[in-house]
Design a protein around this motif. Sequence first.
Motif, short mmCIF file in Angstrom:
data_model
loop_
_atom_site.label_atom_id
_atom_site.label_comp_id
_atom_site.label_asym_id
_atom_site.label_seq_id
_atom_site.Cartn_x
_atom_site.Cartn_y
_atom_site.Cartn_z
N SER A 191 0.87 -1.39 0.04
CA SER A 191 0.12 0.01 -0.01
C SER A 191 0.84 1.19 -0.02
N ASP B 268 2.49 1.48 -3.43
CA ASP B 268 1.78 1.02 -4.74
C ASP B 268 2.13 0.08 -5.55
N ASP C 111 -22.04 1.03 -2.90
CA ASP C 111 -20.79 2.04 -3.18
C ASP C 111 -19.71 1.20 -4.15
N GLY D 264 -17.35 2.13 -6.30
CA GLY D 264 -16.03 2.21 -6.03
C GLY D 264 -15.44 1.32 -4.85
N PHE D 265 -16.09 0.67 -4.03
CA PHE D 265 -15.56 0.01 -2.89
C PHE D 265 -14.69 -1.03 -3.09
N LYS E 186 -12.71 -1.48 -5.58
CA LYS E 186 -11.49 -0.75 -6.25
C LYS E 186 -10.61 -0.34 -5.12
N LYS E 187 -11.49 0.67 -4.24
CA LYS E 187 -10.77 1.37 -3.33
C LYS E 187 -10.07 0.27 -2.17
N TRP E 188 -10.71 -0.69 -1.86
CA TRP E 188 -10.39 -1.56 -0.79
C TRP E 188 -9.10 -2.50 -1.41
N ASP F 277 -6.18 0.80 -2.75
CA ASP F 277 -5.49 1.60 -1.83
C ASP F 277 -5.12 0.85 -0.68
N LYS G 263 -3.72 2.67 3.84
CA LYS G 263 -3.68 4.29 3.33
C LYS G 263 -5.26 4.78 3.97
N ALA H 151 -7.88 7.32 3.75
CA ALA H 151 -9.06 7.54 2.64
C ALA H 151 -9.09 9.01 2.32
#
Length: 138
Positions: A63, A66, A122, A124-125, A127-129, A132, A136, A138
């Motif tokens: 994380s 990246d 959500d 984008g949940f 993908k964010k989980w 990221d 990290k 939010a």
Amino acid sequence: VSIFGTLTLFISQLITSSTEYVEWEGEKAASRSNGGGSNVAVRYVARQIAMLASLAAGVFFSSRLDLEALGNTTRTFGVIYLWTKFSEFCRATSIPVAINMLLTSVGLWKASHWFHRKAAQDPGFVKKWFADGFTKSA
């Protein structure tokens, strides 16, 4: 490197973190002769700590730097590690294999429904989980 190196690391650590792993032939005989032996238990706990530390380091560095492939591999082996520990628990407590398979299937089914429900709320949940990571902000 972040894929094949971690595959090699985590596969070897899964093997050594198993209750069936014997470091050398004399260890099994010694554990039988002295009723299990505390030295064997200490080594087992040390191997579990090494596996958990590697998983935590993989999630942290993936994380922070990246490295998506490192994070995905680390999380996958984290799930496999938890499943193997659950299977060892079932074997130690004489829970039948069929019950182990049923509980594993139900657990994964419930987890998939939780992800689906969160993703519907959500989009984008997921993908964010996964992109990221856990560490990290939010």
